[in-house]
Design a protein around this motif. Structure first.
Motif, short mmCIF file in Angstrom:
data_model
loop_
_atom_site.label_atom_id
_atom_site.label_comp_id
_atom_site.label_asym_id
_atom_site.label_seq_id
_atom_site.Cartn_x
_atom_site.Cartn_y
_atom_site.Cartn_z
N ILE A 140 0.85 -1.19 0.00
CA ILE A 140 0.00 0.00 0.00
C ILE A 140 0.89 1.24 0.00
O ILE A 140 1.85 1.33 0.76
CB ILE A 140 -0.92 0.02 1.23
N ILE A 141 0.56 2.21 -0.86
CA ILE A 141 1.30 3.47 -0.88
C ILE A 141 0.52 4.53 -0.11
O ILE A 141 -0.57 4.27 0.40
CB ILE A 141 1.60 3.93 -2.33
N SER A 142 1.05 5.74 -0.04
CA SER A 142 0.48 6.78 0.83
C SER A 142 -0.93 7.20 0.43
O SER A 142 -1.68 7.72 1.26
CB SER A 142 1.39 8.01 0.83
N THR A 143 -1.33 6.97 -0.83
CA THR A 143 -2.69 7.34 -1.24
C THR A 143 -3.71 6.26 -0.90
O THR A 143 -4.90 6.45 -1.15
CB THR A 143 -2.73 7.58 -2.77
N GLY A 144 -3.24 5.14 -0.33
CA GLY A 144 -4.15 4.06 0.04
C GLY A 144 -4.35 3.03 -1.05
O GLY A 144 -5.04 2.03 -0.85
N GLN A 145 -3.74 3.23 -2.23
CA GLN A 145 -3.87 2.28 -3.33
C GLN A 145 -2.87 1.14 -3.15
O GLN A 145 -1.80 1.32 -2.57
CB GLN A 145 -3.63 2.97 -4.67
N THR A 146 -3.23 -0.04 -3.68
CA THR A 146 -2.37 -1.22 -3.57
C THR A 146 -1.78 -1.58 -4.93
O THR A 146 -2.49 -1.59 -5.94
CB THR A 146 -3.17 -2.42 -3.02
N TYR A 147 -0.48 -1.88 -4.93
CA TYR A 147 0.24 -2.29 -6.14
C TYR A 147 1.15 -3.46 -5.80
O TYR A 147 1.45 -3.71 -4.63
CB TYR A 147 1.09 -1.13 -6.70
N ASP A 148 1.61 -4.16 -6.83
CA ASP A 148 2.63 -5.18 -6.61
C ASP A 148 3.95 -4.46 -6.34
O ASP A 148 4.27 -3.46 -7.00
CB ASP A 148 2.77 -6.08 -7.84
N ARG A 149 4.70 -4.95 -5.36
CA ARG A 149 5.92 -4.25 -4.92
C ARG A 149 6.88 -3.99 -6.09
O ARG A 149 7.41 -2.89 -6.25
CB ARG A 149 6.63 -5.07 -3.84
N ALA A 150 7.12 -5.02 -6.91
CA ALA A 150 8.08 -4.86 -8.01
C ALA A 150 7.64 -3.76 -8.98
O ALA A 150 8.46 -2.96 -9.45
CB ALA A 150 8.24 -6.19 -8.75
N SER A 151 6.34 -3.68 -9.26
CA SER A 151 5.83 -2.70 -10.23
C SER A 151 5.92 -1.28 -9.69
O SER A 151 6.37 -0.37 -10.39
CB SER A 151 4.38 -3.03 -10.58
N ILE A 152 5.52 -1.08 -8.44
CA ILE A 152 5.52 0.28 -7.89
C ILE A 152 6.94 0.75 -7.62
O ILE A 152 7.25 1.95 -7.76
CB ILE A 152 4.65 0.37 -6.61
N GLN A 153 7.84 -0.18 -7.26
CA GLN A 153 9.24 0.21 -7.07
C GLN A 153 9.85 0.68 -8.39
O GLN A 153 10.60 1.67 -8.43
CB GLN A 153 10.04 -0.96 -6.50
N LYS A 154 9.54 0.00 -9.47
CA LYS A 154 10.03 0.40 -10.78
C LYS A 154 9.48 1.77 -11.16
O LYS A 154 10.18 2.62 -11.72
CB LYS A 154 9.63 -0.64 -11.83
N TRP A 155 8.21 2.00 -10.81
CA TRP A 155 7.56 3.28 -11.08
C TRP A 155 8.27 4.41 -10.31
O TRP A 155 8.57 5.47 -10.85
CB TRP A 155 6.09 3.19 -10.68
N LEU A 156 8.54 4.16 -9.04
CA LEU A 156 9.18 5.18 -8.19
C LEU A 156 10.62 5.44 -8.62
O LEU A 156 11.09 6.58 -8.60
CB LEU A 156 9.13 4.75 -6.72
N LYS A 157 11.33 4.37 -9.00
CA LYS A 157 12.72 4.54 -9.45
C LYS A 157 12.80 5.37 -10.72
O LYS A 157 13.84 5.98 -11.02
CB LYS A 157 13.37 3.18 -9.68
N GLY A 158 11.71 5.40 -11.47
CA GLY A 158 11.68 6.21 -12.69
C GLY A 158 11.47 7.69 -12.42
O GLY A 158 11.33 8.48 -13.35
N GLY A 159 11.41 8.05 -11.12
CA GLY A 159 11.25 9.46 -10.76
C GLY A 159 9.81 9.91 -10.66
O GLY A 159 9.53 11.11 -10.51
N ASN A 160 8.86 8.98 -10.73
CA ASN A 160 7.44 9.33 -10.64
C ASN A 160 7.02 9.45 -9.18
O ASN A 160 7.20 8.51 -8.41
CB ASN A 160 6.59 8.25 -11.33
N LEU A 161 6.43 10.56 -8.82
CA LEU A 161 5.99 10.78 -7.44
C LEU A 161 4.48 10.99 -7.37
O LEU A 161 3.97 11.61 -6.43
CB LEU A 161 6.71 11.99 -6.84
N LEU A 162 3.77 10.49 -8.40
CA LEU A 162 2.30 10.53 -8.40
C LEU A 162 1.76 9.11 -8.31
O LEU A 162 2.38 8.17 -8.81
CB LEU A 162 1.78 11.20 -9.67
#
Length: 687
Positions: A296-318
């Motif tokens: 779970i991320i700060s907005t309360g949404q749930t993602y697979d760890r590998a996918s959201i980590q890749k998203w965050l590493k890409g510099g995305n903060l939304l």
């Protein structure tokens, strides 16, 4: 601080200890050490299948430290910062000791711990030496405690430095015997049952249920190994599963009655829970794959760890789903959802570690991960087949239940059981007067009917008649719904659709189950009817049985997405014939279908709705088109499917849009379409 140590979901033999922050005051560290050492002392009441001496000695030394910690706390003494270094090291080491003791006493891990006996003995030695090192830097002279207490600390320091944590000879001998048995399986030699019993007895596996728990634990370990994309230990773990599966079926004559009731109760309760689930929620919004590690991320949404980590590493903060700005990048494990996904996968015989890797999964379920697993399964299949045919009533029931469990696991097991000749005796057990035996035999046949050879043997052995008899008059609802599911798998063969359709009361039996059965029973009956409808000659029989009104009732009352989609699939098939379209229109369900199209969150359900509406327009005439044209919000749903739906959904949406546009253009030009003129001419090129 002790909350960090309550992670019950960690990998076995992995010790994710938390190093205390440097700014933590000694008093806080002391309070946490008291809690932590107290939890280690709780293991005094636990039983250890292996490492008995090492576990006892470790707990004894920690108990002496616990006395020291409590004495410091009771005196409310002011501790200098120089004490913090030693306390931090002790804190880290005691965490690891607790993890190690947890693993050595964990239910289901006894055999696995036996195979790791050398590694475990080494770990005990390393950790106790770490205690000695931490005590070496403890400034006892600066701590105001009684001399007797200081002597206790000195005692622990000396003993932890000199203590010899060696491999217990009996552990080593038991492991050698286990490896010898595995070697015999690999060489296609059935081991002596006495040797198997001695190994099981040594680690305390003395009942069917305890053996079953060991199998479940190892299967979870295999799933972990595969999810980590490493899998180095998978072949050996599979060998142990093969050994334990053989033991469960051959060695333990008595099936724990309580355990069987609980297990079957779990099947039923899980069925009820899973019937209420929308499995689309198991998919990560980013990858659209089933989530192996949901967070779970700060907005309360749930993602697979590998996918959201890749998203965050890409510099995305939304947030990818909501577009909200993330207040932080912390990822909180969604343990409830993870457990639900794992239970769902286990219930459906799917390895969580292999989700999303279909080709690999097919290979692994077709070919066993080790020669030991392969040969032990062949020996077990022969044993169970003999019991099914010639055993006592209790032995037959147990053998049917074992077959049910094994056939659920993977394709290779089904192949072994079929080759061993399990199908004919299972069919004979369908006539049993015992409800458990009939239910287990029918469930086993259902699993075997998924295998090509299994389908053929069931039909060749004249198994269709007893299966249909269970469908109509089964002793339990579970047996009846398993029979319906088996009919669905049998109907995947074209020739068998004709046989089933022509069989007396086959379709009527499915209709009765739709009317009276549980939600799972209704679903199985609906999908079985869908399979039979793939043969056009069966359409009239299905309609004649009064299926349409029941299907419409399910549409009106069902909240379960999967049952809704399956029901719409059947209705869309029926709508493709003039007779079926007339029956659907006579049920006055047009508004219901359009309502589902506009409100459902399932893309599959929407696609079936469009398919049905298009077929009704083609086969129902201009009156149907006129009714749909009056619905001003329908066009919006159809245009939505053009962009959001599948290629097939888009194609059918375009065809229906053209029909409705043609109707509006014709009406505005002053021409009147006769209801006798079919609408297929308007969309013939789209079909």
């Amino acid at each position: 601080m002790s909350k960090h140590f309550d992670n019950t979901d960690r990998r076995i033999l992995k010790f994710p200890a938390v190093n205390p922050c440097q700014s933590v005051p000694p008093a806080t560290l002391l309070a946490s050490l008291i809690i932590l050492s107290g939890k280690i002392l709780d293991f005094q009441s636990k039983s250890f299948a292996t490492q008995k001496r090492n576990c006892r000695e470790t707990i004894r030394q920690v108990s002496l430290l616990h006395i020291f910690f409590e004495e410091l706390c009771a005196g409310e003494r002011v501790l200098s910062d120089s004490v913090a270094v030693s306390f931090s090291e002790l804190h880290l080491t005691l965490q690891k000791i607790r993890f190690l003791l947890e693993d050595c006493s964990r239910d289901g891990a006894r055999l696995w711990m036996l195979t790791k006996c050398e590694f475990l003995a080494t770990q005990f030695w390393i950790l106790i030496r770490a205690v000695s090192t931490a005590l070496d830097v403890l400034p006892l002279s600066l701590i105001e405690v009684e001399d007797e207490v200081k002597e206790v600390v000195e005692l622990v320091r000396r003993q932890s430095r000199k203590a010899r944590f060696e491999l217990d000879r009996s552990d080593g001998n038991a492991k050698k015997m286990l490896l010898s048995i595995l070697d015999q399986f690999e060489k296609r030699v059935e081991p002596d049952s006495g040797d198997v019993k001695r190994v099981l007895d040594y680690v305390g596996i003395r009942s069917w249920s305890e053996c079953n728990n060991e199998i479940k634990f190892l299967e979870e370990e295999i799933a972990f190994e595969c999810s980590d994309c490493v899998g180095r230990e998978v072949p050996f773990l599979s060998s142990l599963v093969g050994f334990l599966s053989y033991s469960r079926g051959v060695i333990f004559e008595t099936l724990d009655t309580r355990n069987l009731d609980e297990t079957q109760g779990d099947f039923r309760s899980n069925m009820q829970v899973f019937n209420c689930l929308n499995t689309e929620d198991f998919r990560c919004p980013i990858s659209l794959e089933v989530m192996l590690d949901p967070v779970i991320i700060s907005t309360g949404q749930t993602y697979d760890r590998a996918s959201i980590q890749k998203w965050l590493k890409g510099g995305n903060l939304l947030c990818p789903k909501t577009g909200e700005k993330l207040t932080n990048t912390d990822l909180v494990p969604n343990l409830v959802l993870r457990k639900l996904i794992r239970n769902f996968c286990a219930y459906n015989g799917v390895s969580l570690g292999r989700m999303g890797k279909q080709s690999s999964d097919i290979t692994r379920t077709t070919v066993p991960d080790s020669q030991v697993a392969s040969e032990s399964m062949k020996f077990l299949s022969m044993f169970l087949t003999t019991r099914l045919a010639f055993g006592t009533s209790e032995q037959r029931n147990k053998a049917a239940y074992e077959t049910r469990l094994l056939a659920k696991s993977n394709i290779f097991n089904r192949s072994c059981l079929i080759n061993a000749g399990a199908v004919p005796p299972l069919l004979n057990l369908l006539c049993s007067t015992g409800s458990c035996t009939q239910e287990n035999a029918m469930a086993a046949l259902l699993k075997l009917s998924k295998y090509g050879t299994g389908k053929r043997l069931i039909v060749e052995c004249r198994g269709l008649t007893p299966i249909l008899d269970v469908l109509k008059h089964g002793l339990t609802w579970e047996a009846r719904q398993s029979a319906a599911a088996a009919i669905f798998y049998l109907s995947s063969v074209k020739e068998y659709r004709k046989l089933i359709g022509e069989a007396p009361d086959a379709i009527q039996g499915l209709v009765d189950l739709m009317k009276e059965g549980t939600p799972c029973g209704k679903k199985n009956a609906v999908v079985a009817i869908f399979g039979l409808l793939l043969l056009p000659k069966n359409h009239h029989r299905v309609l004649e049985a009064g299926t349409v009104p029941l299907l419409i009732d399910i549409l009106a009352s069902s909240e379960k997405v999967e049952l809704l989609s399956d029901t719409l699939a059947v209705i869309s098939l029926l709508a493709e014939s003039t007779e079926g379209a007339f029956a659907i229109l006579s049920s006055k369900s047009l508004h219901l279908i359009t309502g589902i199209l506009q409100s459902s969150t399932s893309q599959t359900a929407k696609e079936y709705c469009v398919s049905t509406l298009l077929a009704l327009c083609i086969n129902g005439g201009a009156e149907v088109v006129a009714l749909l044209a009056k619905n001003q919000t329908l066009m919006a749903s159809l245009f939505s499917l053009l962009t959001e739906g599948t290629a097939n959904a888009g194609k059918k949406s375009r065809a229906l849009i053209k029909i409705l546009h043609s109707f509006h253009e014709t009406r505005s030009s002053g021409w009147i379409i006769s209801s006798a003129v079919p609408c297929h001419e308007l969309a013939i090129h789209e079909r």
